[in-house]
Design a protein around this motif. Structure first.
Motif, PDB file in Angstrom:
ATOM      1  N   MET A  69      64.299  -1.106  49.242  1.00 27.33           N
ATOM      2  CA  MET A  69      63.891  -1.947  47.942  1.00 27.33           C
ATOM      3  C   MET A  69      62.351  -1.339  47.905  1.00 27.33           C
ATOM      4  SD  MET A  69      63.993  -3.574  45.455  1.00 27.33           S
ATOM      5  CE  MET A  69      62.938  -4.672  44.310  1.00 27.33           C
ATOM      6  N   HIS A  70      61.590  -1.378  48.772  1.00 27.76           N
ATOM      7  CA  HIS A  70      59.976  -1.195  48.841  1.00 27.76           C
ATOM      8  C   HIS A  70      59.846   0.319  49.006  1.00 27.76           C
ATOM      9  CE1 HIS A  70      59.655  -5.210  47.668  1.00 27.76           C
ATOM     10  NE2 HIS A  70      60.136  -5.616  48.808  1.00 27.76           N
ATOM     11  N   MET A  71      59.771   1.058  47.847  1.00 29.00           N
ATOM     12  CA  MET A  71      59.328   2.548  47.984  1.00 29.00           C
ATOM     13  C   MET A  71      58.130   2.872  47.023  1.00 29.00           C
ATOM     14  SD  MET A  71      63.027   4.382  48.725  1.00 29.00           S
ATOM     15  CE  MET A  71      63.563   3.970  47.346  1.00 29.00           C
ATOM     16  N   PRO A  72      57.360   3.938  47.362  1.00 30.60           N
ATOM     17  CA  PRO A  72      56.463   4.127  46.233  1.00 30.60           C
ATOM     18  C   PRO A  72      56.928   4.721  45.058  1.00 30.60           C
ATOM     19  CG  PRO A  72      56.181   5.743  48.406  1.00 30.60           C
ATOM     20  CD  PRO A  72      57.148   4.610  48.612  1.00 30.60           C
TER      21      PRO A  72
ATOM     22  N   PHE B 113      76.275   0.820  45.259  1.00 33.88           N
ATOM     23  CA  PHE B 113      74.800   0.861  45.897  1.00 33.88           C
ATOM     24  C   PHE B 113      74.618  -0.248  46.446  1.00 33.88           C
ATOM     25  CE2 PHE B 113      70.249   0.925  45.192  1.00 33.88           C
ATOM     26  CZ  PHE B 113      69.681   2.158  44.932  1.00 33.88           C
ATOM     27  N   ILE B 114      74.192  -0.195  47.537  1.00 35.75           N
ATOM     28  CA  ILE B 114      73.596  -1.143  48.467  1.00 35.75           C
ATOM     29  C   ILE B 114      72.022  -0.959  48.706  1.00 35.75           C
ATOM     30  CG2 ILE B 114      73.708  -2.313  50.679  1.00 35.75           C
ATOM     31  CD1 ILE B 114      76.677  -1.042  50.785  1.00 35.75           C
ATOM     32  N   LEU B 115      71.554  -2.447  48.730  1.00 36.36           N
ATOM     33  CA  LEU B 115      69.933  -2.077  48.525  1.00 36.36           C
ATOM     34  C   LEU B 115      69.657  -3.139  49.799  1.00 36.36           C
ATOM     35  CD1 LEU B 115      67.518  -1.599  46.773  1.00 36.36           C
ATOM     36  CD2 LEU B 115      67.638  -4.100  46.082  1.00 36.36           C
TER      37      LEU B 115
ATOM     38  N   ASP C 227      62.324  -8.465  52.684  1.00 33.18           N
ATOM     39  CA  ASP C 227      62.160  -9.544  52.297  1.00 33.18           C
ATOM     40  C   ASP C 227      63.691 -10.419  52.475  1.00 33.18           C
ATOM     41  OD1 ASP C 227      59.767  -8.815  51.722  1.00 33.18           O
ATOM     42  OD2 ASP C 227      60.145  -8.232  49.773  1.00 33.18           O
ATOM     43  N   SER C 228      63.637 -11.554  52.217  1.00 30.30           N
ATOM     44  CA  SER C 228      64.704 -12.474  51.674  1.00 30.30           C
ATOM     45  C   SER C 228      65.128 -11.923  50.505  1.00 30.30           C
ATOM     46  CB  SER C 228      64.474 -14.003  51.856  1.00 30.30           C
ATOM     47  OG  SER C 228      64.255 -14.548  53.133  1.00 30.30           O
ATOM     48  N   PRO C 229      66.663 -11.430  50.158  1.00 31.41           N
ATOM     49  CA  PRO C 229      67.207 -11.228  49.260  1.00 31.41           C
ATOM     50  C   PRO C 229      66.946 -12.320  47.854  1.00 31.41           C
ATOM     51  CG  PRO C 229      68.496 -10.547  50.870  1.00 31.41           C
ATOM     52  CD  PRO C 229      67.596 -11.571  51.246  1.00 31.41           C
ATOM     53  N   ASP C 230      66.417 -11.856  46.905  1.00 36.21           N
ATOM     54  CA  ASP C 230      66.152 -12.458  45.831  1.00 36.21           C
ATOM     55  C   ASP C 230      67.369 -12.849  44.740  1.00 36.21           C
ATOM     56  OD1 ASP C 230      65.218 -13.238  42.881  1.00 36.21           O
ATOM     57  OD2 ASP C 230      63.200 -13.239  43.774  1.00 36.21           O
TER      58      ASP C 230
ATOM     59  N   LEU D 181      74.742  -3.379  41.152  1.00 35.51           N
ATOM     60  CA  LEU D 181      74.263  -3.480  42.761  1.00 35.51           C
ATOM     61  C   LEU D 181      75.644  -3.950  43.397  1.00 35.51           C
ATOM     62  CD1 LEU D 181      71.948  -3.431  44.896  1.00 35.51           C
ATOM     63  CD2 LEU D 181      71.407  -5.532  44.322  1.00 35.51           C
ATOM     64  N   ASN D 182      76.019  -3.399  44.457  1.00 28.27           N
ATOM     65  CA  ASN D 182      77.169  -4.021  45.326  1.00 28.27           C
ATOM     66  C   ASN D 182      76.730  -5.173  46.342  1.00 28.27           C
ATOM     67  OD1 ASN D 182      77.898  -1.068  44.426  1.00 28.27           O
ATOM     68  ND2 ASN D 182      79.813  -1.982  44.701  1.00 28.27           N
ATOM     69  N   ALA D 183      75.426  -4.933  47.037  1.00 30.13           N
ATOM     70  CA  ALA D 183      75.027  -5.865  48.093  1.00 30.13           C
ATOM     71  C   ALA D 183      73.309  -5.707  48.161  1.00 30.13           C
ATOM     72  CB  ALA D 183      75.808  -5.604  49.207  1.00 30.13           C
ATOM     73  N   CYS D 184      73.002  -6.629  48.405  1.00 27.36           N
ATOM     74  CA  CYS D 184      71.387  -6.564  48.797  1.00 27.36           C
ATOM     75  C   CYS D 184      71.396  -7.327  50.134  1.00 27.36           C
ATOM     76  CB  CYS D 184      70.575  -7.496  47.691  1.00 27.36           C
ATOM     77  SG  CYS D 184      68.929  -7.344  47.941  1.00 27.36           S
ATOM     78  N   LEU D 185      70.869  -6.788  50.904  1.00 22.86           N
ATOM     79  CA  LEU D 185      70.982  -7.149  52.373  1.00 22.86           C
ATOM     80  C   LEU D 185      69.686  -7.218  53.211  1.00 22.86           C
ATOM     81  CD1 LEU D 185      73.798  -4.891  53.810  1.00 22.86           C
ATOM     82  CD2 LEU D 185      73.896  -7.341  52.824  1.00 22.86           C
ATOM     83  N   GLN D 186      69.257  -8.095  53.905  1.00 23.31           N
ATOM     84  CA  GLN D 186      67.797  -8.097  54.556  1.00 23.31           C
ATOM     85  C   GLN D 186      68.088  -7.474  55.796  1.00 23.31           C
ATOM     86  OE1 GLN D 186      66.654 -12.172  55.629  1.00 23.31           O
ATOM     87  NE2 GLN D 186      64.521 -11.292  55.984  1.00 23.31           N
TER      88      GLN D 186
END
Length: 118
Positions: free
Chosen positions: A53-56, A76-78, A82-85, A94-99
């Motif tokens: 998630m967090h890239m420049p 696409f999996i993110l 952080d805890s997924p919002d 977006l297929n999934a957002c994982l911590q």
């Protein structure tokens, strides 16, 4: 089929790729969204994207949105530290957002299986 792993942290990128390879997948790595776009342009074998998630410059959500605007419909999996919002989870395409946590090995494997079979 290859999985494109995108993360600006080389160690995190390598660890994610290793988790996927341990589960039988072949991976390609990129350090940022621009390098990932080059990989997508040059390799027809990529079937799924796992991005930090967090890239420049371009974060993971912006990267996903950019790909969708270009007509790229790959699953696409993110991944995030952080805890997924809940608002992130509603992002179209977006297929999934994982911590990134101790459970990532199992949660990532399940998310990849669901994304590829969904």
């Amino acid at each position: 089929m290859q999985i494109l792993v995108v993360d600006d942290d080389p160690l995190a990128c390598e660890m994610t790729a290793t988790l996927l390879e341990f589960q039988g997948y072949t991976t390609v790595m990129a350090n940022d969204a621009m390098e990932a776009t080059q990989q997508l342009d040059s390799l027809d074998s990529i079937g799924l994207i796992v991005s930090d998630m967090h890239m420049p410059l371009i974060n993971g959500i912006e990267f996903l949105e950019m790909l969708r605007e270009q007509g790229v419909t790959l699953p696409f999996i993110l991944l995030t530290g952080d805890s997924p919002d809940s608002t992130i989870m509603q992002t179209p395409g977006l297929n999934a957002c994982l911590q990134k946590d101790a459970e990532l090995e199992s949660t990532l494997g399940n998310a990849v299986t669901q994304a590829l079979n969904g």
